[in-house]
Design a protein around this motif. Structure first.
Motif, PDB file in Angstrom:
ATOM      1  N   VAL A 193       7.318  15.925 -47.951  1.00  0.00           N
ATOM      2  CA  VAL A 193       8.258  14.839 -47.677  1.00  0.00           C
ATOM      3  C   VAL A 193       8.395  13.952 -48.908  1.00  0.00           C
ATOM      4  O   VAL A 193       9.491  13.596 -49.325  1.00  0.00           O
ATOM      5  N   ARG A 194       7.295  13.638 -49.528  1.00  0.00           N
ATOM      6  CA  ARG A 194       7.348  12.752 -50.668  1.00  0.00           C
ATOM      7  C   ARG A 194       8.031  13.415 -51.854  1.00  0.00           C
ATOM      8  O   ARG A 194       8.795  12.791 -52.595  1.00  0.00           O
ATOM      9  N   MET A 195       7.764  14.706 -51.997  1.00  0.00           N
ATOM     10  CA  MET A 195       8.285  15.397 -53.170  1.00  0.00           C
ATOM     11  C   MET A 195       9.769  15.708 -53.040  1.00  0.00           C
ATOM     12  O   MET A 195      10.534  15.499 -53.978  1.00  0.00           O
ATOM     13  N   PHE A 196      10.180  16.226 -51.901  1.00  0.00           N
ATOM     14  CA  PHE A 196      11.524  16.787 -51.822  1.00  0.00           C
ATOM     15  C   PHE A 196      12.512  15.930 -51.041  1.00  0.00           C
ATOM     16  O   PHE A 196      13.681  15.877 -51.404  1.00  0.00           O
ATOM     17  N   ALA A 204      -1.493  17.019 -45.141  1.00  0.00           N
ATOM     18  CA  ALA A 204      -1.299  16.816 -46.573  1.00  0.00           C
ATOM     19  C   ALA A 204      -0.055  17.541 -47.046  1.00  0.00           C
ATOM     20  O   ALA A 204       0.745  16.989 -47.822  1.00  0.00           O
ATOM     21  N   LEU A 205       0.135  18.762 -46.557  1.00  0.00           N
ATOM     22  CA  LEU A 205       1.332  19.503 -46.943  1.00  0.00           C
ATOM     23  C   LEU A 205       2.589  18.767 -46.497  1.00  0.00           C
ATOM     24  O   LEU A 205       3.542  18.603 -47.264  1.00  0.00           O
ATOM     25  N   ALA A 206       2.575  18.329 -45.239  1.00  0.00           N
ATOM     26  CA  ALA A 206       3.762  17.658 -44.719  1.00  0.00           C
ATOM     27  C   ALA A 206       4.058  16.397 -45.529  1.00  0.00           C
ATOM     28  O   ALA A 206       5.194  16.179 -45.972  1.00  0.00           O
ATOM     29  N   ALA A 207       3.033  15.580 -45.731  1.00  0.00           N
ATOM     30  CA  ALA A 207       3.267  14.323 -46.453  1.00  0.00           C
ATOM     31  C   ALA A 207       3.693  14.604 -47.888  1.00  0.00           C
ATOM     32  O   ALA A 207       4.590  13.941 -48.422  1.00  0.00           O
ATOM     33  N   TYR A 242       0.536   3.355 -50.315  1.00  0.00           N
ATOM     34  CA  TYR A 242      -0.230   4.605 -50.238  1.00  0.00           C
ATOM     35  C   TYR A 242       0.198   5.443 -49.041  1.00  0.00           C
ATOM     36  O   TYR A 242      -0.585   5.649 -48.112  1.00  0.00           O
ATOM     37  N   PRO A 243       1.439   5.911 -49.050  1.00  0.00           N
ATOM     38  CA  PRO A 243       1.907   6.622 -47.854  1.00  0.00           C
ATOM     39  C   PRO A 243       1.126   7.903 -47.578  1.00  0.00           C
ATOM     40  O   PRO A 243       0.812   8.193 -46.421  1.00  0.00           O
ATOM     41  N   VAL A 244       0.816   8.670 -48.614  1.00  0.00           N
ATOM     42  CA  VAL A 244       0.148   9.950 -48.377  1.00  0.00           C
ATOM     43  C   VAL A 244      -1.291   9.716 -47.925  1.00  0.00           C
ATOM     44  O   VAL A 244      -1.787  10.367 -46.993  1.00  0.00           O
ATOM     45  N   THR A 303       0.633   5.735 -35.629  1.00  0.00           N
ATOM     46  CA  THR A 303       1.300   6.927 -36.163  1.00  0.00           C
ATOM     47  C   THR A 303       2.793   6.733 -36.341  1.00  0.00           C
ATOM     48  O   THR A 303       3.348   7.132 -37.359  1.00  0.00           O
ATOM     49  N   PHE A 304       3.443   6.156 -35.348  1.00  0.00           N
ATOM     50  CA  PHE A 304       4.898   6.075 -35.410  1.00  0.00           C
ATOM     51  C   PHE A 304       5.326   5.179 -36.571  1.00  0.00           C
ATOM     52  O   PHE A 304       5.078   3.979 -36.551  1.00  0.00           O
ATOM     53  N   GLY A 305       5.916   5.782 -37.564  1.00  0.00           N
ATOM     54  CA  GLY A 305       6.308   5.021 -38.745  1.00  0.00           C
ATOM     55  C   GLY A 305       5.620   5.488 -40.007  1.00  0.00           C
ATOM     56  O   GLY A 305       5.966   5.029 -41.096  1.00  0.00           O
ATOM     57  N   ILE A 306       4.640   6.392 -39.903  1.00  0.00           N
ATOM     58  CA  ILE A 306       4.061   6.915 -41.133  1.00  0.00           C
ATOM     59  C   ILE A 306       5.083   7.830 -41.796  1.00  0.00           C
ATOM     60  O   ILE A 306       6.051   8.264 -41.183  1.00  0.00           O
ATOM     61  N   LYS A 307       4.833   8.141 -43.041  1.00  0.00           N
ATOM     62  CA  LYS A 307       5.874   8.785 -43.832  1.00  0.00           C
ATOM     63  C   LYS A 307       5.857  10.308 -43.703  1.00  0.00           C
ATOM     64  O   LYS A 307       5.836  11.032 -44.690  1.00  0.00           O
ATOM     65  N   VAL A 308       5.822  10.769 -42.493  1.00  0.00           N
ATOM     66  CA  VAL A 308       6.046  12.181 -42.193  1.00  0.00           C
ATOM     67  C   VAL A 308       7.003  12.197 -40.994  1.00  0.00           C
ATOM     68  O   VAL A 308       7.168  11.182 -40.342  1.00  0.00           O
ATOM     69  N   PRO A 309       7.629  13.335 -40.718  1.00  0.00           N
ATOM     70  CA  PRO A 309       8.485  13.375 -39.536  1.00  0.00           C
ATOM     71  C   PRO A 309       7.669  13.110 -38.278  1.00  0.00           C
ATOM     72  O   PRO A 309       6.619  13.723 -38.097  1.00  0.00           O
ATOM     73  N   CYS A 310       8.125  12.190 -37.456  1.00  0.00           N
ATOM     74  CA  CYS A 310       7.364  11.921 -36.236  1.00  0.00           C
ATOM     75  C   CYS A 310       8.270  11.328 -35.172  1.00  0.00           C
ATOM     76  O   CYS A 310       9.047  10.431 -35.436  1.00  0.00           O
ATOM     77  N   GLY A 311       8.153  11.868 -33.970  1.00  0.00           N
ATOM     78  CA  GLY A 311       8.918  11.341 -32.853  1.00  0.00           C
ATOM     79  C   GLY A 311       7.995  10.753 -31.815  1.00  0.00           C
ATOM     80  O   GLY A 311       6.790  10.980 -31.856  1.00  0.00           O
ATOM     81  N   LEU A 312       8.560   9.981 -30.903  1.00  0.00           N
ATOM     82  CA  LEU A 312       7.658   9.330 -29.942  1.00  0.00           C
ATOM     83  C   LEU A 312       7.873   9.767 -28.504  1.00  0.00           C
ATOM     84  O   LEU A 312       7.220   9.258 -27.603  1.00  0.00           O
ATOM     85  N   PHE A 313       8.766  10.719 -28.272  1.00  0.00           N
ATOM     86  CA  PHE A 313       8.973  11.164 -26.897  1.00  0.00           C
ATOM     87  C   PHE A 313       7.695  11.753 -26.315  1.00  0.00           C
ATOM     88  O   PHE A 313       7.253  11.362 -25.233  1.00  0.00           O
ATOM     89  N   ILE A 314       7.116  12.696 -27.031  1.00  0.00           N
ATOM     90  CA  ILE A 314       5.964  13.420 -26.494  1.00  0.00           C
ATOM     91  C   ILE A 314       4.761  12.495 -26.285  1.00  0.00           C
ATOM     92  O   ILE A 314       4.162  12.499 -25.199  1.00  0.00           O
ATOM     93  N   PRO A 315       4.378  11.660 -27.255  1.00  0.00           N
ATOM     94  CA  PRO A 315       3.256  10.757 -26.977  1.00  0.00           C
ATOM     95  C   PRO A 315       3.525   9.825 -25.806  1.00  0.00           C
ATOM     96  O   PRO A 315       2.631   9.584 -24.987  1.00  0.00           O
ATOM     97  N   SER A 316       4.784   9.335 -25.698  1.00  0.00           N
ATOM     98  CA  SER A 316       5.089   8.461 -24.564  1.00  0.00           C
ATOM     99  C   SER A 316       4.954   9.220 -23.257  1.00  0.00           C
ATOM    100  O   SER A 316       4.369   8.709 -22.290  1.00  0.00           O
ATOM    101  N   LEU A 317       5.492  10.436 -23.242  1.00  0.00           N
ATOM    102  CA  LEU A 317       5.378  11.232 -22.020  1.00  0.00           C
ATOM    103  C   LEU A 317       3.914  11.483 -21.680  1.00  0.00           C
ATOM    104  O   LEU A 317       3.519  11.423 -20.510  1.00  0.00           O
TER     105      LEU A 317
END
Lengths: 804, 171
Positions: free
Chosen positions: A227-230, A221-224, A424-426, A505-519
């Protein structure tokens, strides 16, 4: 004389952020400058202002008319910058830098200060990447430490030193066992221990479960919210956008300081929330933000978009370098995956930048294992020739998994883009976090952090490992006990969960990368295949393909399941991103051994082939397509017979909007600007002859006209707008705009085949080219036209090209 | 060999003083060179001597971790997060309240502006026309800070529109 007013600074308050030198404003400019030196805000990037440093300002003021008819256009504020969501003109920016360089060289002999200035100019590129490397390494270390601490906060706390994570907290208490078993550590308190004073039993389990979910929800919730606020631009992985930006596109604020701050904080919290995402892709974005912000310290880079991209390429290399502790892999990643224009000079700078960043990170030692990644492992056993077959098999499986992943993810992202879900991103983030946390906790392999899981999968079993994965019945550790089979079952479930959650998950409105899940996905597959191979060798060591060299007494350790996990991880990641060289290098830098290059290469290549056969593009390119970014992919070939005349705009020559070099009045020019929306206008000798003189950008023209109206007295609507050198006196005094005219636009003839045109756009980084016939101007081809044409060739909707 | 009792002594001391000795644990153990691993008598499961050496070496590596860095970093992170969260709540809750109070004092017509123009712009305009702010020349710095803030808010609003409403980028 007319040129001078353009440089003299009269008050211009109606345009945003023009530096002005009425008394009050001088102070302001000075303050702006100070601020820039201090933090170098991204406002500059957002508001197209020209508050460079003092040196550059004086430089401009001293050379008002020194360079006639050339790229010297700096003295009209704002010229040389671009609008938001526009494509840059590499040729023009490089020409501008060349002029600047020449100017500095010429002044070098004048005085000692100028000599120092030229020296500073010469080394500023290296200095800039040095700073970028230092800052990137530090930020990465902060993120690493913060992430590991916050991840462990989900489980418990170290009451005597709350800033320690579980591993560090436990260290001093278990000097008796020297074993990082999380169960026996007196310093670390699980939430259930604090709440119910017991760590066992169903009630404690439920309390732990609830705390796990609650912390995850709080972090998400904090992250989303942040991101939305700032900084909404901080969401996502960032690699597709960095790729587009490096290919010459402007997204204002995308690499600003707020994005940097929120992305750094957000990625820590997202990873800690247990979402199925990684921090490696965002690290590239974070490093690029640092590169962009620091480039404002050096006007050579900060004010020239093409030059700035050299720094950004180096920064991207540093990003991967700190993400994986792989400096060379980072440089190759920048070269292979993200960069568009990558001359040798940039290669060396990237190398240096990646090196500095990796050095800083490893000297801070965030994981306490003397490596800059959590999942650093070392293997010593050689691999056997027959193992190439399972490795290639892993590559094929990896390619299939990657294709499924990409296809589903793109479908879901498209659904999110077009449906009510996007509103409804958050809520989406919270819901996904809750589901992920609820499903992850029961399975120990998904409960732990993904990096830890990867480390577990990659590492070999030895005496100290007490995980179910290492439950071997004999002391040579090659006959699996029941624990291994349970672990395999749990791992398969973890795989399904990871695959499904990562798709959503990949594409939701928080910072997210896909290297680690793919690995992680690949690692699970690889480990399972590895264990199966090991058991096959242990049970049937006489099979012909083992060639009596594996599984027999004395050769029990010939198959390392950890190595299979690593190859599988590389295969899936290779399928998802379609990286080849850089991925192999990253993986071998992770293992610290060159011995496994061939297995990795075989798997990555197989995975790429399978991926290319099943689906056209990698994840990043698919997202570029989805968003419709103006990215000219240099990987694809175009085989078509169209000519430039078929693609150029306008189709009929009489609709062409042109300026004439000496016969249009100010009023005519303004009407033309008002009636059309083109981003630039060709300048011709006369409407009748249509002989080409040059090309002028709409933005430059507008700025120059507004500037002139404020600074030149006696300018009437009927004053002529001249793009030539006319010395005779005309009344009313004309407006001379030769300095904003590009006298060397790239031209082609109408019979040029489109393949050549597309190649020119790719290789020269053009923004537009002019089409002539018998030396007379016929039309214009812009990058947008090219992108539309490519879409049309691919049978896609050309109207999805949105940006200029 | 002489150093082993020292190690044991240090470790037992640490366990006694564990409340405040997290950093000390690492610092004092640093004195030990890692080649002393051979003789360390460690009650571990492995019997093989070199495995023991390996484990011991791992432990010594861990000792070198500077928990001090961790402390500083975690505190910084906590500070940053709490600042951001407070600022977020300020922007979300307090500022609308302050603005509303200001609006009650100002003209009534101003409230209608918000329909057409983007709110940040109208806020900007309002601030310009607000007698309170324009007369307060002394608070020049504050004024400019407010201006910067408004500009920033406008940018964020624009970004939000691009991503959450129009879905043009970063999908």
């Amino acid at each position: 004389m007319e040129n001078l007013p353009l440089t003299s600074n009269v008050r211009k308050n109606d345009l945003p952020n023009k530096p002005s030198t009425s008394y009050q404003a001088v102070k302001q400019v000075k303050k702006l400058t100070e601020r820039n030196v201090g933090i170098s805000s991204d406002d500059d990037m957002i508001d197209i202002t020209t508050s460079g440093t003092m040196t550059e300002r004086t430089l401009n003021q001293r050379s008002p008319i020194n360079l006639p008819g050339s790229g010297e256009t700096e003295d009209i504020p704002g010229i040389g910058q671009y609008e938001d969501f526009h494509t840059i003109d590499w040729q023009r920016d490089i020409a501008r830098d060349r002029m600047r360089h020449r100017y500095i060289l010429r002044r070098k002999k004048n005085s000692f200060i100028d000599l120092i200035k030229s020296a500073h100019d010469a080394w500023s590129g290296w200095l800039c990447v040095l700073l970028v490397g230092l800052v990137t390494g530090t930020v990465a270390a902060i993120i690493d430490i913060g992430t590991s601490w916050m991840s462990d906060l989900k489980f418990g706390i170290c009451p005597q030193a709350f800033w320690l994570n579980m591993e560090q907290c436990c260290w001093s208490s278990n000097e008796t066992s020297f074993e990082l078993d999380k169960g026996n550590c007196s310093q670390w308190f699980y939430w259930s221990e604090i709440m119910t004073s017991s760590n066992y039993g169903p009630f404690a389990y439920i309390v732990s479960y609830l705390f796990y979910i609650a912390w995850a929800l709080l972090f998400a919730a904090l992250a989303a919210g942040l991101v939305r606020m700032f900084a909404p631009y901080a969401c996502g992985s960032g690699v597709p956008e960095i790729k587009t930006i490096l290919s010459g596109f402007i997204i204002r604020g995308y690499l600003g300081k707020w994005t940097l701050l929120i992305k750094s904080v957000g990625i820590m919290m997202c990873v800690s929330a247990g979402l199925s995402l990684g921090k490696e892709g965002p690290m590239v974005h974070i490093a690029s933000c640092i590169g962009n912000i620091l480039s404002y310290l050096f006007p050579k880079y900060g004010r020239n978009e093409a030059k700035k991209r050299e720094i950004l390429s180096a920064a991207a290399a540093a990003g991967v370098s700190v993400a994986f502790g792989a400096p060379i892999g980072g440089v190759l990643f920048s070269l292979e995956e993200v960069s568009y224009y990558f001359p040798l000079k940039t290669l060396w700078r990237s190398f240096f930048c990646a090196l500095v960043a990796a050095f800083v990170l490893s000297s801070i030692n965030p994981f306490g294992n003397e490596h800059s990644v959590m999942f650093y492992v070392e293997y010593h056993r050689p691999w056997m020739f027959f193992e190439l077959i399972p490795f290639i098999g892993l590559g094929i499986i990896g390619g299939v998994i990657a294709t499924v992943f990409i296809k589903c993810n793109i479908k879901w992202c498209r659904f999110r883009k077009t449906s009510i879900l996007g509103q409804y991103p958050v809520m989406e983030v919270l819901l996904l976090t809750a589901v992920t946390a609820i499903l992850s906790y029961p399975n120990p392999y998904t409960r732990m952090g993904t990096s830890q899981l990867i480390y577990l999968l990659f590492s070999q079993c030895d005496v100290s490992s007490n995980d179910g994965l290492c439950d071997y019945t004999n002391d040579k550790a090659n006959v699996a006990g029941p624990g291994v089979y349970t672990a395999m079952l749990l791992l398969s479930m973890a795989f399904v969960l990871k695959l499904v959650t990562t798709i959503f998950t990949f594409g939701i409105k928080v910072p997210c990368g896909l290297f680690i899940p793919s690995l992680a996905m690949g690692g699970i597959t690889g480990r399972i295949v590895g264990i199966l191979m090991q058991q096959l060798a242990a049970k049937h060591p006489h099979l012909w393909f083992f060639d009596n060299s594996c599984g027999l007494p004395g050769q029990e350790g010939c198959i390392t399941p950890g190595l299979y996990a690593m190859v599988g991880a590389a295969a899936v990641l290779g399928g998802v991103t379609r990286m080849t060289v850089s991925l192999v290098v990253i993986m071998f830098e992770l293992t610290g051994g060159v011995r496994y290059i061939v297995p990795l290469m075989a798997a990555v290549m197989a995975s790429k082939w399978v991926g290319d056969a099943l689906g056209k593009e990698g994840m990043y390119d698919a997202h570029i397509q989805l968003n419709g970014y103006p990215f000219l992919d240099s990987k694809e070939d175009i085989v078509h017979t169209a000519l430039a005349a078929d693609v150029m705009q306008p189709r009929r020559a009489e609709n062409l909007n042109v300026l004439t070099q000496s016969s249009m009045s100010l009023e005519d020019t303004e009407i033309l600007l008002k009636d059309t929306e083109h981003n630039g206008f060709p300048v011709v000798v006369s409407r009748e002859s249509q002989y080409l003189v040059g090309y002028v950008l709409r933005r430059d023209l507008q700025l120059a006209l507004e500037n002139a109206k404020r600074t030149i007295d006696g300018l009437l609507p009927e004053s002529l707008v001249l793009f030539t050198d006319i010395t005779q006196q005309v009344m009313p005094p004309p407006l001379k705009l030769k300095k904003i005219l590009d006298m060397a636009p790239i031209t082609i003839t109408d019979q040029t085949p489109m393949e050549t045109v597309v190649d020119m756009f790719r290789k020269l980084g053009l923004r537009q080219t002019l089409v002539t016939h018998n030396g007379r101007l016929l039309g214009v081809i812009t990058k947008k036209d090219i992108l539309r044409y490519i879409k049309q060739v691919d049978n896609e909707d050309p109207s999805s090209v949105l940006f200029h | 060999m002489v150093k082993i009792p020292v190690l044991v002594g240090v470790l037992s001391l640490i366990t006694m003083l564990k409340a405040e000795s997290y950093e000390d644990a690492r610092c004092k153990s640093n004195v030990l060179p890692s080649n002393d691993c051979n003789g360390v008598s460690l009650p571990i499961i492995g019997e093989v001597n070199n495995t023991k050496k390996e484990l011991c070496h791992d432990a010594l590596v861990l000792m070198r971790v500077e928990t001090h860095t961790m402390k500083v970093v975690v505190l910084i992170v906590l500070c940053v997060i709490s600042c951001l969260v407070m600022y977020m709540f300020f922007l979300l809750c307090l500022e609308p309240m302050i603005r509303r109070r200001k609006l009650v004092g100002a003209y009534v017509e101003h409230t209608n502006e918000e329909d057409e123009a983007p709110p940040a712009v109208s806020l900007n305009a309002r601030r310009g026309s607000d007698p309170m702010v324009s007369t307060a020349n002394s608070s020049n710095v504050l004024n400019r800070f407010g201006h910067q803030q408004d500009k920033w808010k406008k940018q964020v609003k624009e970004q939000r529109k691009n991503i959450y409403d129009r879905h043009t980028i970063l999908n």
